[in-house]
Design a protein around this motif. Structure first.
Motif, PDB file in Angstrom:
ATOM      1  N   ALA A 125     -12.949  17.081  -2.827  1.00  0.00           N
ATOM      2  CA  ALA A 125     -11.731  17.272  -2.857  1.00  0.00           C
ATOM      3  C   ALA A 125     -11.303  15.659  -3.780  1.00  0.00           C
ATOM      4  CB  ALA A 125     -10.430  16.379  -1.750  1.00  0.00           C
ATOM      5  N   PRO A 126     -10.112  14.924  -4.489  1.00  0.00           N
ATOM      6  CA  PRO A 126      -9.751  13.970  -5.777  1.00  0.00           C
ATOM      7  C   PRO A 126      -9.882  13.015  -4.876  1.00  0.00           C
ATOM      8  CG  PRO A 126      -8.279  15.728  -6.203  1.00  0.00           C
ATOM      9  CD  PRO A 126      -9.117  16.002  -5.307  1.00  0.00           C
ATOM     10  N   ARG A 127     -10.585  12.052  -5.200  1.00  0.00           N
ATOM     11  CA  ARG A 127     -11.599  10.570  -4.953  1.00  0.00           C
ATOM     12  C   ARG A 127     -11.069   9.314  -5.262  1.00  0.00           C
ATOM     13  NH1 ARG A 127     -17.881  10.439  -2.450  1.00  0.00           N
ATOM     14  NH2 ARG A 127     -16.327   8.502  -1.746  1.00  0.00           N
ATOM     15  N   PHE A 128     -10.240   8.036  -5.150  1.00  0.00           N
ATOM     16  CA  PHE A 128      -9.941   7.424  -5.525  1.00  0.00           C
ATOM     17  C   PHE A 128     -10.567   6.581  -5.033  1.00  0.00           C
ATOM     18  CE2 PHE A 128      -5.828   9.104  -4.462  1.00  0.00           C
ATOM     19  CZ  PHE A 128      -5.259   8.829  -6.275  1.00  0.00           C
ATOM     20  N   PRO A 129     -11.349   5.327  -6.825  1.00  0.00           N
ATOM     21  CA  PRO A 129     -11.824   4.139  -6.475  1.00  0.00           C
ATOM     22  C   PRO A 129     -12.223   3.453  -4.927  1.00  0.00           C
ATOM     23  CG  PRO A 129     -10.709   4.626  -8.401  1.00  0.00           C
ATOM     24  CD  PRO A 129     -10.259   5.459  -7.628  1.00  0.00           C
ATOM     25  N   VAL A 130     -10.776   3.245  -4.229  1.00  0.00           N
ATOM     26  CA  VAL A 130     -10.704   2.442  -3.061  1.00  0.00           C
ATOM     27  C   VAL A 130      -9.916   3.208  -2.314  1.00  0.00           C
ATOM     28  CG1 VAL A 130     -11.813   0.308  -4.305  1.00  0.00           C
ATOM     29  CG2 VAL A 130      -8.800   0.598  -3.972  1.00  0.00           C
ATOM     30  N   PRO A 131     -10.120   2.915  -1.098  1.00  0.00           N
ATOM     31  CA  PRO A 131      -8.466   3.526  -0.747  1.00  0.00           C
ATOM     32  C   PRO A 131      -7.610   2.798   0.081  1.00  0.00           C
ATOM     33  CG  PRO A 131     -10.458   2.583   1.142  1.00  0.00           C
ATOM     34  CD  PRO A 131     -10.877   2.418  -0.027  1.00  0.00           C
ATOM     35  N   ARG A 132      -7.482   1.059  -0.755  1.00  0.00           N
ATOM     36  CA  ARG A 132      -6.301   0.129  -0.156  1.00  0.00           C
ATOM     37  C   ARG A 132      -5.925  -0.162  -1.901  1.00  0.00           C
ATOM     38  NH1 ARG A 132      -3.620  -2.227   4.504  1.00  0.00           N
ATOM     39  NH2 ARG A 132      -3.347  -3.935   3.541  1.00  0.00           N
ATOM     40  N   LYS A 133      -4.722  -0.097  -1.649  1.00  0.00           N
ATOM     41  CA  LYS A 133      -5.221  -1.220  -2.690  1.00  0.00           C
ATOM     42  C   LYS A 133      -4.267  -2.117  -3.311  1.00  0.00           C
ATOM     43  CE  LYS A 133      -4.655  -1.390  -7.817  1.00  0.00           C
ATOM     44  NZ  LYS A 133      -6.061  -2.723  -8.177  1.00  0.00           N
ATOM     45  N   ASN A 134      -4.187  -3.821  -3.118  1.00  0.00           N
ATOM     46  CA  ASN A 134      -2.743  -4.820  -2.396  1.00  0.00           C
ATOM     47  C   ASN A 134      -2.743  -5.052  -4.159  1.00  0.00           C
ATOM     48  OD1 ASN A 134      -3.601  -4.390   0.276  1.00  0.00           O
ATOM     49  ND2 ASN A 134      -5.713  -6.214  -0.665  1.00  0.00           N
ATOM     50  N   PHE A 148       2.983  -1.888 -12.831  1.00  0.00           N
ATOM     51  CA  PHE A 148       1.608  -2.545 -12.712  1.00  0.00           C
ATOM     52  C   PHE A 148       0.837  -1.224 -12.639  1.00  0.00           C
ATOM     53  CE2 PHE A 148       5.227  -4.079 -10.596  1.00  0.00           C
ATOM     54  CZ  PHE A 148       5.623  -5.897 -10.696  1.00  0.00           C
ATOM     55  N   PRO A 149       0.299  -1.794 -13.115  1.00  0.00           N
ATOM     56  CA  PRO A 149      -1.298  -0.466 -13.799  1.00  0.00           C
ATOM     57  C   PRO A 149      -1.758   0.337 -12.755  1.00  0.00           C
ATOM     58  CG  PRO A 149      -1.967  -2.652 -14.222  1.00  0.00           C
ATOM     59  CD  PRO A 149      -0.982  -2.804 -14.492  1.00  0.00           C
ATOM     60  N   LEU A 150      -2.376   1.143 -12.234  1.00  0.00           N
ATOM     61  CA  LEU A 150      -2.587   1.585 -11.719  1.00  0.00           C
ATOM     62  C   LEU A 150      -4.095   2.643 -11.706  1.00  0.00           C
ATOM     63  CD1 LEU A 150      -0.181   3.625  -9.147  1.00  0.00           C
ATOM     64  CD2 LEU A 150      -1.210   0.856  -9.077  1.00  0.00           C
ATOM     65  N   GLU A 151      -5.769   2.541 -10.513  1.00  0.00           N
ATOM     66  CA  GLU A 151      -6.906   3.177 -10.991  1.00  0.00           C
ATOM     67  C   GLU A 151      -6.654   4.608 -10.472  1.00  0.00           C
ATOM     68  OE1 GLU A 151     -11.400   3.068 -10.958  1.00  0.00           O
ATOM     69  OE2 GLU A 151     -10.570   1.436 -10.331  1.00  0.00           O
ATOM     70  N   GLY A 152      -6.441   5.975 -11.329  1.00  0.00           N
ATOM     71  CA  GLY A 152      -6.470   6.732 -10.803  1.00  0.00           C
ATOM     72  C   GLY A 152      -7.774   7.857 -10.353  1.00  0.00           C
ATOM     73  N   ALA A 153      -7.272   8.435  -9.523  1.00  0.00           N
ATOM     74  CA  ALA A 153      -8.825  10.176  -9.297  1.00  0.00           C
ATOM     75  C   ALA A 153      -9.551  10.473  -9.423  1.00  0.00           C
ATOM     76  CB  ALA A 153      -7.996  10.193  -7.972  1.00  0.00           C
ATOM     77  N   SER A 154     -10.544  10.376  -9.067  1.00  0.00           N
ATOM     78  CA  SER A 154     -11.629  11.248  -9.232  1.00  0.00           C
ATOM     79  C   SER A 154     -12.358  12.840  -9.030  1.00  0.00           C
ATOM     80  CB  SER A 154     -13.119  10.577  -9.891  1.00  0.00           C
ATOM     81  OG  SER A 154     -13.268  10.003  -9.023  1.00  0.00           O
ATOM     82  N   ASP A 155     -12.362  13.712  -9.469  1.00  0.00           N
ATOM     83  CA  ASP A 155     -12.917  14.976  -8.581  1.00  0.00           C
ATOM     84  C   ASP A 155     -14.416  15.468  -9.381  1.00  0.00           C
ATOM     85  OD1 ASP A 155     -13.412  17.415  -7.707  1.00  0.00           O
ATOM     86  OD2 ASP A 155     -10.540  17.498  -8.075  1.00  0.00           O
ATOM     87  N   ALA A 156     -14.850  15.989  -8.171  1.00  0.00           N
ATOM     88  CA  ALA A 156     -16.963  15.991  -8.496  1.00  0.00           C
ATOM     89  C   ALA A 156     -17.044  17.389  -9.300  1.00  0.00           C
ATOM     90  CB  ALA A 156     -17.580  15.388  -7.478  1.00  0.00           C
ATOM     91  N   ASP A 157     -15.707  18.241  -8.974  1.00  0.00           N
ATOM     92  CA  ASP A 157     -15.886  19.917  -9.418  1.00  0.00           C
ATOM     93  C   ASP A 157     -15.563  19.317 -11.019  1.00  0.00           C
ATOM     94  OD1 ASP A 157     -16.057  20.615  -6.898  1.00  0.00           O
ATOM     95  OD2 ASP A 157     -13.947  20.121  -6.389  1.00  0.00           O
ATOM     96  N   ILE A 158     -15.570  20.323 -11.255  1.00  0.00           N
ATOM     97  CA  ILE A 158     -15.288  20.951 -13.648  1.00  0.00           C
ATOM     98  C   ILE A 158     -13.787  22.087 -13.054  1.00  0.00           C
ATOM     99  CG2 ILE A 158     -17.684  19.710 -13.858  1.00  0.00           C
ATOM    100  CD1 ILE A 158     -18.254  23.190 -14.304  1.00  0.00           C
ATOM    101  N   GLY A 159     -13.486  21.576 -14.151  1.00  0.00           N
ATOM    102  CA  GLY A 159     -13.204  23.112 -14.681  1.00  0.00           C
ATOM    103  C   GLY A 159     -11.629  22.472 -13.699  1.00  0.00           C
ATOM    104  N   ALA A 160     -10.986  23.644 -13.509  1.00  0.00           N
ATOM    105  CA  ALA A 160      -9.237  23.872 -13.511  1.00  0.00           C
ATOM    106  C   ALA A 160      -9.654  23.255 -11.722  1.00  0.00           C
ATOM    107  CB  ALA A 160      -8.980  25.204 -12.978  1.00  0.00           C
ATOM    108  N   ASN A 161     -11.057  22.819 -11.386  1.00  0.00           N
ATOM    109  CA  ASN A 161     -10.993  22.664 -10.125  1.00  0.00           C
ATOM    110  C   ASN A 161     -10.526  21.203  -9.868  1.00  0.00           C
ATOM    111  OD1 ASN A 161     -11.188  24.841  -8.242  1.00  0.00           O
ATOM    112  ND2 ASN A 161     -13.606  24.818  -9.247  1.00  0.00           N
ATOM    113  N   ALA A 162     -10.452  20.058 -11.323  1.00  0.00           N
ATOM    114  CA  ALA A 162     -10.787  19.364 -11.226  1.00  0.00           C
ATOM    115  C   ALA A 162      -9.441  18.309 -12.132  1.00  0.00           C
ATOM    116  CB  ALA A 162     -12.737  18.271 -12.103  1.00  0.00           C
ATOM    117  N   GLN A 163      -8.859  19.718 -12.170  1.00  0.00           N
ATOM    118  CA  GLN A 163      -7.405  19.073 -13.001  1.00  0.00           C
ATOM    119  C   GLN A 163      -6.797  18.323 -11.842  1.00  0.00           C
ATOM    120  OE1 GLN A 163      -6.006  22.716 -14.778  1.00  0.00           O
ATOM    121  NE2 GLN A 163      -7.597  22.833 -16.406  1.00  0.00           N
TER     122      GLN A 163
END
Length: 819
Positions: A125-134, A148-163
């Motif tokens: 599943a996609p994962r954010f760098p931190v579970p809570r952002k203040n 207010f800029p936010l850091e996106g999530a990442s997905d260890a999969d590749i291809g369509a599974n990581a879109q």
């Protein structure tokens, strides 16, 4: 065996030839997370190894640094999954993910290279760098549209599974915005839709969701916490605009009154509040209260007094610490509650003293004012007066009382009263007050002088000196000053008993101041036996009052008279007082008396009788007769108390023609007085003696009696008996008359000074018998016949001055002289 080896070699050569024809390697593909035992490919077959030769030629993988997660099945020679295959672990984000394996075959020895491609599945599943952002956003000052800029999530999969695609939960204040930076990168922003209010919401909690393109799609979330930064836009506010606090007036200093609380919806220093006391009404209470500037605790700094101030109004201010401080206000109302800390007070507004002892009931003695500074039941006062009599307390109106007279006064019983007015309030416990009043009682002349005795019995010896004190009378008047000052006087109506018309004032006088009764002249018992008079005591009041007392003065006889001889019965007069006044040690010749007696007269024959009298009384007048004889035994004797001269024995011719007898008459006084008489007794024959006696009687009248005729003596004795009876009868009648006169004249309340015992008089009559008389007033012994011939013995309950004669015995009474 050789044949086998040849065949094997030929087979290997064939396989090598075939492997060379296809490029020299085998390639397999397996999805990640395949289950253990999954057949990846028929490795032995693909390498040209027959099924029966797999074990013989020992087909195996060459081990490397890490396990390959696949293995060669020994029997079939297939390549199977031996452990978990995780593409992301093996290759990460690299694509494709190919594992290079080395397969070793022996007999002949040969190495083959096998490529195993692990294909991706959507298992991450996609994962954010931190579970809570203040995030922090300032209220009011941050404008809508701010990013207010936010850091996106990442997905260890590749291809369509990581879109990935992003979604924000609905919010009226925030939204998402995705911006493309280049072909490979995109930026994620949080957009402010409207201005924030920290006091309305201090924090905003949002959820950012990232979803991949796998089937099924997996997602991951991150919590966004937006804290609203405060600005000082709110004043402190108290939780109550008015604090009402009841506080008893005896609350000790330092006690907590109330804790006020003001809150500021701002934060930080904008919400930090400090407290101060702005004002206190009344202003006198400004120093009574102090507040802790940090906690808002209002404390008592001084004593409270309900009687001075019952309510305090305290203004309290709360101020925050913002750049531009804002303030809030409240009011503290301290209601002081009364406690019973004040005792009643009693004042005397008017005091009317002294109070006359004849003051009427209801007379106002004092006016009082009573108050208590407390309130309610603590200030309600109840008053009483002690002692409860003779004064009472009357409430005229609230707080005012009158002390009035309830009972009649008597100064002589109580001359001064210590009155105490007691006040008690209704507190619990009650407090008390006392006020002492000194109420003297003034005197009125309401008491007459009263003598200590109604009747004074006084004994006074005769022949006392003029001016001698006879007695003292005393009258008490319990009044004071002039009302109790007593003066004494002799009542002019008094007269001396037995003194004719002479008044008592001719004998005695009374000192006006001391009450001393003194003699004006010497008293003579033979002239006056009893003197009765009244003394009057008069006070100096207006009008004056008086009292009377009776004084009974008994004159006590002294032996100042000698016996006197009396002429014989029926004889002529003569000077029979010879020898009067002589003492017992000496005597003078009295008158010569004659008597006759015949020879042969028996013993006890009465020849003559000597008669004498003494003007004194009692023992002083009690006479005895003695015969002074010559030496030898005489023919005659004399009766000790009768005076009868009789024969002591039978007369003989040898006694001679005449006997001369010297008879001494003495009284019983101290010292005794006496008189003498000479008796000549002629002796002879009966006719001769009678003739001689008659001739001598005719010539001189001095013959006492004759004893020649026996019948004559008998007649004389009978005559004496009737004479005694007549004298006693007359004496008794006279004594009864005196008693009745005294009973009608004097009050039965009269008493003798000596006590309740009666006065005793012992009387001796002329015939020698005793009579007794008991009276509570005066007692007199009077007999007919010759004066001063009675014997009176007065016997009060105390000895008279100089002593008194002893009481006679019946034997003495029987032997009294028959005069």
């Amino acid at each position: 065996a050789m044949g086998v080896c040849v065949r094997s070699a030929v087979r290997v050569l064939v396989l090598q030839a075939a492997w060379a024809l296809v490029g020299g390697q085998v390639r397999y593909s397996v999805p990640e997370e395949a289950k253990s035992g999954t057949v990846v490919g028929r490795l032995a077959q693909d390498l040209g190894v027959e099924a029966g030769e797999v074990e013989a030629r020992r087909l195996r993988l060459v081990p490397k640094d890490r396990p390959a997660s696949v293995e060669v099945s020994g029997a079939s020679g297939a390549l199977v999954v031996s452990s978990r295959l995780d593409r992301e672990e093996l290759c990460g984000k690299s694509a494709p993910c190919v594992l290079r394996l080395e397969v070793l075959v022996e007999r002949p020895l040969r190495v083959f290279h096998v490529e195993l491609e692990v294909t991706d599945i959507n298992d991450n599943a996609p994962r954010f760098p931190v579970p809570r952002k203040n995030l922090t956003v300032a209220e009011l000052t941050t404008l809508p549209g701010s990013l207010f800029p936010l850091e996106g999530a990442s997905d260890a999969d590749i291809g369509a599974n990581a879109q990935l695609s992003y979604k924000l939960n609905p919010s009226e204040y925030f939204d998402l915005e995705l911006k493309t930076v280049d072909e490979t990168r995109k930026s994620l922003f949080l957009v402010l839709l409207k201005a924030l209010d920290r006091e309305a919401m201090t924090e905003h909690h949002l959820v950012l969701t990232a979803s991949d393109g796998g089937r099924p799609s997996l997602s991951g979330t991150m919590e966004l916490v937006i804290s609203v930064m405060d600005v000082n836009d709110n004043s402190p506010e108290f939780n109550q605009s008015v604090y009402k606090v009841p506080l008893t007036e005896n609350t000790p200093e330092g006690s907590l009154v109330v804790r006020v609380n003001a809150t500021d919806p701002d934060e930080g220093i904008n919400s930090e509040v400090s407290y101060i006391v702005n004002n206190v009404i009344p202003a006198s209470g400004i120093d009574l209260f102090v507040i802790n500037p940090r906690t808002g605790e209002l404390s008592l700094k001084g004593p409270l007094d309900f009687e001075d101030v019952c309510v305090y109004e305290i203004q309290v201010e709360a101020k925050d610490k913002g750049h531009a401080p804002l303030t809030g206000h409240c009011k503290v109302l301290v209601e002081v509650l009364d406690v019973n800390d004040n005792a009643p007070e009693v004042w005397v507004t008017s005091l009317s003293v002294p109070v006359a002892e004849d003051a009427p009931l209801g007379t106002v003695v004092a006016l009082l004012s009573v108050s208590d500074r407390d309130s309610g039941s603590n200030g309600r006062v109840r008053c009483t007066v002690w002692p409860s009599s003779p004064f009472g307390l009357v409430s005229t109106f609230e707080g005012s009382y009158s002390v009035v007279l309830r009972e009649a006064l008597d100064r002589e019983r109580v001359s001064e009263y210590e009155v105490e007015v007691r006040a008690e309030d209704g507190g619990a416990p009650p407090l008390r007050a006392r006020r002492a009043l000194r109420v003297p009682v003034s005197d009125v002349n309401d008491n007459a002088p009263a003598f200590a005795q109604a009747v004074y019995t006084v004994l006074a010896r005769e022949n006392n000196a003029a001016g001698a004190e006879l007695a003292r009378v005393w009258a008490r008047d319990p009044d004071e000053a002039g009302n109790g000052r007593v003066s004494y006087s002799l009542w002019e109506g008094a007269s001396a008993l037995g003194s004719g018309s002479r008044s008592a004032s001719s004998y005695v006088s009374v000192d006006a101041e001391s009450g001393r009764v003194w003699a004006l002249q010497p008293l003579d018992y033979e002239e006056l036996q009893v003197l009765q008079f009244e003394v009057r005591a008069v006070d100096a009041g207006e009008p004056s009052l008086s009292g009377n007392a009776t004084v009974q003065l008994f004159v006590v006889d002294e032996n100042d008279n000698a016996p006197s001889l009396l002429p014989p019965a029926g004889g002529g007069a003569g000077p029979w007082a010879a020898g009067a006044g002589e003492s017992s040690s000496s005597s003078s010749s009295g008158w010569s008396l004659w008597a006759w007696a015949s020879w042969g007269s028996p013993a006890g024959q009465v020849v003559a009788k000597i008669r004498a009298v003494d003007a004194d009384s009692g023992y002083n007048a009690w006479l005895r007769y003695e015969l002074q004889e010559a030496r030898g035994k005489g023919a005659f004797r004399v009766g000790l108390y009768s005076g009868e001269v009789s024969t002591a024995r039978a007369l003989e011719e040898a006694d001679g023609p005449r006997q001369t007898l010297l008879i001494v008459v003495r009284d019983h006084g101290e010292p005794a007085r006496s008189a003498t008489a000479t008796l000549s007794v002629s002796l002879g024959e009966g006719a001769e003696a009678a003739l001689a006696a008659g001739v001598r009687a005719a010539s001189s009248g001095s013959v006492l009696r004759s004893s020649s005729v026996e019948g004559g003596a008998s007649v004389s004795a009978t005559t004496n008996v009737w004479l005694v009876v007549a004298i006693c009868a007359v004496s008794s009648v006279f004594l009864l008359a005196v008693v009745l006169y005294g009973a009608s004249r004097w009050s039965p309340r009269a008493s003798v000074l000596s006590g309740p015992g009666p006065t005793t008089l012992v009387c001796a009559s002329e015939v020698g018998s005793w009579s007794y008389s008991q009276r509570q007033s005066r007692s007199v012994c009077v007999a007919e016949g010759a004066g001063k011939s009675d014997l009176m013995v007065f016997s009060p309950n105390f000895p008279p001055p100089g002593g008194c004669a002893p009481k006679e015995t019946p034997q003495d009474a029987a032997a009294l002289l028959d005069t």
